[in-house]
Design a protein around this motif. Sequence first.
Motif, PDB file in Angstrom:
ATOM      1  N   THR A  64      -2.862  47.906  80.011  1.00 16.05           N
ATOM      2  CA  THR A  64      -3.763  47.788  78.861  1.00 16.05           C
ATOM      3  C   THR A  64      -3.030  48.162  77.583  1.00 16.05           C
ATOM      4  N   ALA A 114      -5.750  43.556  74.731  1.00 16.59           N
ATOM      5  CA  ALA A 114      -5.850  44.623  75.731  1.00 16.59           C
ATOM      6  C   ALA A 114      -6.937  44.286  76.745  1.00 16.59           C
ATOM      7  N   SER A 118      -5.922  43.358  80.528  1.00 18.66           N
ATOM      8  CA  SER A 118      -6.276  44.265  81.629  1.00 18.66           C
ATOM      9  C   SER A 118      -6.972  43.503  82.743  1.00 18.66           C
TER      10      SER A 118
ATOM     11  N   VAL B 222     -10.648  49.300  85.156  1.00 16.11           N
ATOM     12  CA  VAL B 222     -10.701  48.247  84.141  1.00 16.11           C
ATOM     13  C   VAL B 222     -12.045  48.281  83.412  1.00 16.11           C
TER      14      VAL B 222
END
Lengths: 186, 461
Positions: A64, A114, A118, B222
């Motif tokens: 990330t 990001a 991710s 996440v």
Amino acid sequence: MLSKHSLNTQPMLLISFDTEDALLAGVGKLRGAGHPVIDVFTPYPVHGLSEALALPPSRLPIATFLFGLTGAVSIWALQHWASAVDWPINVGGKPWDSLPAFFPAIFELMVLFAGYGSVLTLFILCGLWFGRQPKRVYAGATSDRFVAVVPAAATLIGETDVRSLLRDCSPVAVTEASDSRTGGRR
Amino acid sequence: MANTESVLRLSLLGQPKSPTQVTEDIAGLLEKPIGIGWWVAFIPAVALLILGITTVSYQISTGIGTWGLNKTIGWAFDITNFVFWVGIGHAGTLISAILFLFRQRWRTSVARAAEAMTIFAVMCAGIFPIIHMGRPWRFFWMIPYPNERGSLWVNFRSPLMWDFFAISTYFLISLLFWYVGLIPDLATLRDRAKPGLRKKVLTFFSLGWDGSHRTWHRYEMVYMLLAGLATPLVLSVHTIVSLDFAAGIVPGWHTTLFPPYFVAGAILSGMAMVLCLMLVLRKVLHLEDYLTLRHFDPMTKVIIAVSCMVGLAYGTEFFTALYSSSQYEQFIFMDRATGTLAWGYWIMVACNVVIPQLFWFPQVRSNLGAIFAICVLINVGMWFERFIIIVSSLQHDFLPSSWSSYTPTSVELATFAGSFGLFFTCFLLFIRFLPVISIGELKTVLTYGRSSGQEGSTHAE
């Protein structure tokens, strides 16, 4: 150490539980008796299971950070080059390289890169992709069953051994599965 | 099985449910034929959407002379509606990201529908600046790409350009957040579906999800990262929208108060819209067990808080104008409260600041009809807030000789109605085809099968 990939090649014992408490107790017992639990298939993320399986913390935040940095640096570089180098335009007497005014776009692109980076990393690491079939359907694992997977061959245990070990945790089913898959391509 | 209910966890649901029941109830909604009620809502929504498409086509082919704008008032209905819809979107991200980070367990029942609301509201919002361009087919000129005109780059110092980055990022990240949350539920639906087209589509979008804990382990990370990214994003979006105004020198706009004022207003309007939608969903889809006072009560409390912030901002604007000793600033605020648009100003104050104070009373907070009525009024009030900010400042600017007034034309009104058509068409299709409550996430807050009294959060711990 056994990895997730051994799921495809070895005969397995699938041990189903119907509550989170029973699952956590069962996984503790199995690991305590030296049986490796390769994975557990659950309808929702069970807290405490990562610790019970001794999974190391995910390193995804590194991805990330790198994606966010890429987004921020790219749009900063584009803004700097376009506004101060390639075609400087006087807007209200502001300096060519007006860094404070470039920050909103830097921030937005950082978030965009990001976020998508991710999720892309997650998909790649976990083998998720559009159109993929699950490798094997564990009955009820997406609804109300918690299925722990133990390799049968590695520890030479059978259904009866497991049943006696897990007497207190009342697994609802213990089945043996070969490496035949229900799902198709992968 | 006896003793499967934790006594230490207070249930969020009307009655305790097991994971099996949750799957049956929520996924089951999509597997039985839709009721007549859905069609009663869907047909008018599509009719409004068609009206919107027709009027937008008409105004694009005829030109922006079809609007009530003039030389003095160059922004009115489009930008009002743009800010209105973007604001509504904000509550979705607030619930899905900010309350996630604050570990608010009640958000699990509302998050999915609120996120969907965000996506559709941002779609509606996005249409207005595009048609406002007059030549929407040149929309792509906003994108900084090497072109045959120089390359002539966009002006990165302009708040309107920041808006382009903010709104498009907001839409894309909201969509991603929503989809990532949907993947486990799509797998649940896939495993229940009978072979056929529906199963094929669900298989395609559920990405081969099998519930592996190794996947969940990373998935939760996440999800938390996305929530952490979306939280400053949502604040940045309405801040940037407010800078569209604050960066101009027009009296009533040129103030540093605007970013927090707009963000609070956005959350107020969005929360009100979420409550309206949830109350209707609860009734129509019979989700009484899943959407209870334990969900509505904290939302009404959020409304009290942001309503007071908005009230403070209204007062601060007056004080700043007084303190500034700028006669233009002072005039514009007196004009708002007593001039030609005073009726709109007082609707705004009444609906946004006065009426929400009723939520201080527990009797009002537990009366679902009253909550619905107050939330509809807040939405009206928040629309007027944007209208007043934009039109009252523009109509009476520095030069009295250029003062003017503005009335929307039927084309503009029909476009606004059309945006509601788009919103409700999308939302109704969403409740028809996707689970309105996150099945997987809801199971993490059940009392079933947990002896530990630890307060569970939603995903990440």
